[in-house]
Design a protein around this motif. Structure first.
Motif, PDB file in Angstrom:
ATOM      1  N   PRO A 186      -0.362   0.649  -8.779  1.00  0.00           N
ATOM      2  CA  PRO A 186      -1.733   1.117  -8.997  1.00  0.00           C
ATOM      3  C   PRO A 186      -2.731   0.306  -8.169  1.00  0.00           C
ATOM      4  CG  PRO A 186      -0.559   0.940 -11.083  1.00  0.00           C
ATOM      5  CD  PRO A 186       0.320   0.298 -10.051  1.00  0.00           C
ATOM      6  N   LEU A 187      -3.700   1.005  -7.577  1.00  0.00           N
ATOM      7  CA  LEU A 187      -4.673   0.382  -6.687  1.00  0.00           C
ATOM      8  C   LEU A 187      -6.094   0.717  -7.113  1.00  0.00           C
ATOM      9  CD1 LEU A 187      -3.276   1.134  -3.100  1.00  0.00           C
ATOM     10  CD2 LEU A 187      -3.112  -1.014  -4.355  1.00  0.00           C
ATOM     11  N   HIS A 188      -6.974  -0.269  -6.947  1.00  0.00           N
ATOM     12  CA  HIS A 188      -8.408  -0.072  -7.101  1.00  0.00           C
ATOM     13  C   HIS A 188      -9.038  -0.648  -5.836  1.00  0.00           C
ATOM     14  CE1 HIS A 188     -12.089   0.335  -9.651  1.00  0.00           C
ATOM     15  NE2 HIS A 188     -12.545  -0.584  -8.814  1.00  0.00           N
ATOM     16  N   VAL A 189      -9.646   0.203  -5.018  1.00  0.00           N
ATOM     17  CA  VAL A 189     -10.181  -0.217  -3.721  1.00  0.00           C
ATOM     18  C   VAL A 189     -11.703  -0.223  -3.777  1.00  0.00           C
ATOM     19  CG1 VAL A 189     -10.248   0.246  -1.245  1.00  0.00           C
ATOM     20  CG2 VAL A 189      -8.161   0.740  -2.549  1.00  0.00           C
ATOM     21  N   LEU A 190     -12.302  -1.369  -3.423  1.00  0.00           N
ATOM     22  CA  LEU A 190     -13.755  -1.506  -3.365  1.00  0.00           C
ATOM     23  C   LEU A 190     -14.230  -1.301  -1.931  1.00  0.00           C
ATOM     24  CD1 LEU A 190     -14.246  -4.673  -5.606  1.00  0.00           C
ATOM     25  CD2 LEU A 190     -14.688  -2.297  -6.238  1.00  0.00           C
ATOM     26  N   ASN A 198     -17.374  -3.253   8.840  1.00  0.00           N
ATOM     27  CA  ASN A 198     -16.236  -2.418   8.467  1.00  0.00           C
ATOM     28  C   ASN A 198     -16.399  -1.012   9.036  1.00  0.00           C
ATOM     29  OD1 ASN A 198     -13.806  -1.790   7.061  1.00  0.00           O
ATOM     30  ND2 ASN A 198     -14.988  -0.854   5.423  1.00  0.00           N
ATOM     31  N   ASP A 199     -15.301  -0.468   9.542  1.00  0.00           N
ATOM     32  CA  ASP A 199     -15.279   0.922   9.994  1.00  0.00           C
ATOM     33  C   ASP A 199     -15.042   1.790   8.767  1.00  0.00           C
ATOM     34  OD1 ASP A 199     -14.467   3.464  10.901  1.00  0.00           O
ATOM     35  OD2 ASP A 199     -13.686   2.638  12.765  1.00  0.00           O
ATOM     36  N   ARG A 200     -16.109   2.470   8.325  1.00  0.00           N
ATOM     37  CA  ARG A 200     -16.026   3.234   7.070  1.00  0.00           C
ATOM     38  C   ARG A 200     -14.934   4.295   7.132  1.00  0.00           C
ATOM     39  NH1 ARG A 200     -21.085   6.661   6.060  1.00  0.00           N
ATOM     40  NH2 ARG A 200     -22.095   4.618   5.952  1.00  0.00           N
ATOM     41  N   GLN A 201     -14.856   5.023   8.247  1.00  0.00           N
ATOM     42  CA  GLN A 201     -13.858   6.077   8.331  1.00  0.00           C
ATOM     43  C   GLN A 201     -12.449   5.501   8.305  1.00  0.00           C
ATOM     44  OE1 GLN A 201     -14.522   9.469   8.137  1.00  0.00           O
ATOM     45  NE2 GLN A 201     -12.322   9.396   7.716  1.00  0.00           N
ATOM     46  N   ALA A 202     -12.250   4.360   8.963  1.00  0.00           N
ATOM     47  CA  ALA A 202     -10.932   3.732   8.917  1.00  0.00           C
ATOM     48  C   ALA A 202     -10.580   3.319   7.496  1.00  0.00           C
ATOM     49  CB  ALA A 202     -10.892   2.527   9.852  1.00  0.00           C
ATOM     50  N   ALA A 203     -11.576   2.824   6.744  1.00  0.00           N
ATOM     51  CA  ALA A 203     -11.326   2.447   5.354  1.00  0.00           C
ATOM     52  C   ALA A 203     -10.939   3.667   4.520  1.00  0.00           C
ATOM     53  CB  ALA A 203     -12.567   1.773   4.766  1.00  0.00           C
ATOM     54  N   LEU A 204     -11.612   4.795   4.764  1.00  0.00           N
ATOM     55  CA  LEU A 204     -11.275   6.020   4.034  1.00  0.00           C
ATOM     56  C   LEU A 204      -9.891   6.526   4.435  1.00  0.00           C
ATOM     57  CD1 LEU A 204     -14.724   7.854   4.253  1.00  0.00           C
ATOM     58  CD2 LEU A 204     -13.763   6.661   2.273  1.00  0.00           C
ATOM     59  N   ALA A 209      -4.039   6.959   3.060  1.00  0.00           N
ATOM     60  CA  ALA A 209      -2.646   6.681   3.418  1.00  0.00           C
ATOM     61  C   ALA A 209      -1.850   6.047   2.291  1.00  0.00           C
ATOM     62  CB  ALA A 209      -2.596   5.769   4.642  1.00  0.00           C
ATOM     63  N   PHE A 210      -2.514   5.361   1.372  1.00  0.00           N
ATOM     64  CA  PHE A 210      -1.770   4.675   0.314  1.00  0.00           C
ATOM     65  C   PHE A 210      -0.888   5.656  -0.452  1.00  0.00           C
ATOM     66  CE2 PHE A 210      -5.273   1.410   0.432  1.00  0.00           C
ATOM     67  CZ  PHE A 210      -4.468   0.376   0.879  1.00  0.00           C
ATOM     68  N   GLY A 211       0.361   5.227  -0.722  1.00  0.00           N
ATOM     69  CA  GLY A 211       1.307   6.097  -1.408  1.00  0.00           C
ATOM     70  C   GLY A 211       1.237   6.038  -2.921  1.00  0.00           C
ATOM     71  N   SER A 212       0.367   5.219  -3.483  1.00  0.00           N
ATOM     72  CA  SER A 212       0.292   5.049  -4.934  1.00  0.00           C
ATOM     73  C   SER A 212      -0.139   6.339  -5.622  1.00  0.00           C
ATOM     74  CB  SER A 212      -0.704   3.943  -5.289  1.00  0.00           C
ATOM     75  OG  SER A 212      -0.347   2.722  -4.691  1.00  0.00           O
ATOM     76  N   GLU A 213       0.522   6.651  -6.745  1.00  0.00           N
ATOM     77  CA  GLU A 213       0.111   7.809  -7.535  1.00  0.00           C
ATOM     78  C   GLU A 213      -1.225   7.542  -8.208  1.00  0.00           C
ATOM     79  OE1 GLU A 213       3.003   9.179 -10.291  1.00  0.00           O
ATOM     80  OE2 GLU A 213       4.548   9.519  -8.760  1.00  0.00           O
ATOM     81  N   GLU A 214      -1.457   6.305  -8.623  1.00  0.00           N
ATOM     82  CA  GLU A 214      -2.746   5.938  -9.201  1.00  0.00           C
ATOM     83  C   GLU A 214      -3.507   5.088  -8.196  1.00  0.00           C
ATOM     84  OE1 GLU A 214      -4.854   3.198 -12.628  1.00  0.00           O
ATOM     85  OE2 GLU A 214      -2.740   3.740 -12.889  1.00  0.00           O
ATOM     86  N   LYS A 215      -4.571   5.643  -7.650  1.00  0.00           N
ATOM     87  CA  LYS A 215      -5.423   4.884  -6.736  1.00  0.00           C
ATOM     88  C   LYS A 215      -6.862   5.357  -6.917  1.00  0.00           C
ATOM     89  CE  LYS A 215      -4.360   7.886  -2.731  1.00  0.00           C
ATOM     90  NZ  LYS A 215      -3.903   7.922  -1.321  1.00  0.00           N
ATOM     91  N   THR A 216      -7.760   4.389  -6.962  1.00  0.00           N
ATOM     92  CA  THR A 216      -9.171   4.670  -7.190  1.00  0.00           C
ATOM     93  C   THR A 216      -9.984   4.037  -6.076  1.00  0.00           C
ATOM     94  OG1 THR A 216      -8.860   4.678  -9.587  1.00  0.00           O
ATOM     95  CG2 THR A 216     -11.102   4.376  -8.780  1.00  0.00           C
ATOM     96  N   LEU A 217     -10.930   4.782  -5.514  1.00  0.00           N
ATOM     97  CA  LEU A 217     -11.863   4.256  -4.528  1.00  0.00           C
ATOM     98  C   LEU A 217     -13.226   4.124  -5.200  1.00  0.00           C
ATOM     99  CD1 LEU A 217     -12.435   3.486  -1.533  1.00  0.00           C
ATOM    100  CD2 LEU A 217     -13.146   5.868  -1.213  1.00  0.00           C
TER     101      LEU A 217
END
Length: 244
Positions: A186-190, A198-204, A209-217
């Protein structure tokens, strides 16, 4: 693991400075724990523990309030560790590329980030071995913050990490995008939406790309150093949910 100093902070949090071979680190443990507690590894940019200490201790206090231990280590080539000529050259190349106003070339990003990942991830794993051998720490383990590429690699190769909070705020080599697809915890990305570094589009794209079923931006307005308290609180609640 050799403890070099200790002190009690407000609220009874025990802070211990330690060394692991040549690597300095800090461990914080809650005062009220009556059984082994979960652990949060506190990542940080390669600016040195002394400079980062005020932010790290704030995050450690929050972890202790949630009933967790927290620990961090000095990254290669920073703080009091020996200078790393290749890393200093890579940072100089990055500054020149940014000053020129054009896109940062992949080879500059690779030279800056990939050697840091290769050197630091085994050190984090060695620190985790030592920390989990202490009777007051029992896991599970979370990873929070720091250089996002280090967090990606740790989430892939370290099965003891149960959840991760990642800060989208640093350049990511193309190879790490492929590794991100193998992340399953599980991931929580700030993300700071107006982060000047930071390159916003690269961050998005990395989040996608993350393979986690649970991921929150969790995206908020503001620059690199303006992460609001409510965003940090949300990240802490995420870890508390997955480490208890």
């Amino acid at each position: 693991m050799h403890v070099t100093a200790e002190q009690r902070l407000d609220g009874g949090v025990l802070e211990r400075a330690f060394t692991l071979g040549e690597i300095p680190g800090i461990l914080w443990t809650p005062a009220s724990a009556s059984a082994p507690v979960p652990l949060v590894l506190l990542g940080h940019p390669p600016l040195g523990l002394r400079r980062m200490y005020p932010r790290l201790v704030d995050r450690a206090r929050r972890a202790a309030a949630d009933g967790f231990a927290a620990a961090t280590i000095e990254l290669p080539g920073s703080g009091d560790r020996p200078r790393w000529a290749a890393a200093e050259q890579a940072r100089a190349d990055l500054r020149r590329a940014v000053a020129a106003g054009g896109p940062v070339e992949d080879d500059v990003v690779d030279a800056l980030v990939l050697p840091l990942v290769e050197k630091s991830v085994p050190e984090w794993q060695a620190a985790l071995d030592a920390l989990l051998s202490l009777p007051e720490i029992g896991g599970p383990v979370g990873y929070s913050g720091g250089v996002i590429s280090i967090g990606v690699r740790l989430a892939v190769v370290e099965p003891r990490i149960a959840a991760a909070v990642l800060f989208a705020g640093s350049l990511v080599p193309a190879a790490l995008f492929e590794e991100a697809r193998r992340v399953t915890v599980p991931l929580h990305v700030l993300l700071q939406w107006d982060d000047e570094g930071n390159d916003r589009q690269a961050a998005l794209d990395l989040f996608d790309a993350f393979g986690s079923e649970e991921k929150t931006l969790h995206a908020t307005m503001g620059g690199h150093t303006g992460v609001p308290r409510f965003a940090g609180d949300a990240a802490a609640r995420f870890l508390a949910r997955h480490l208890t």
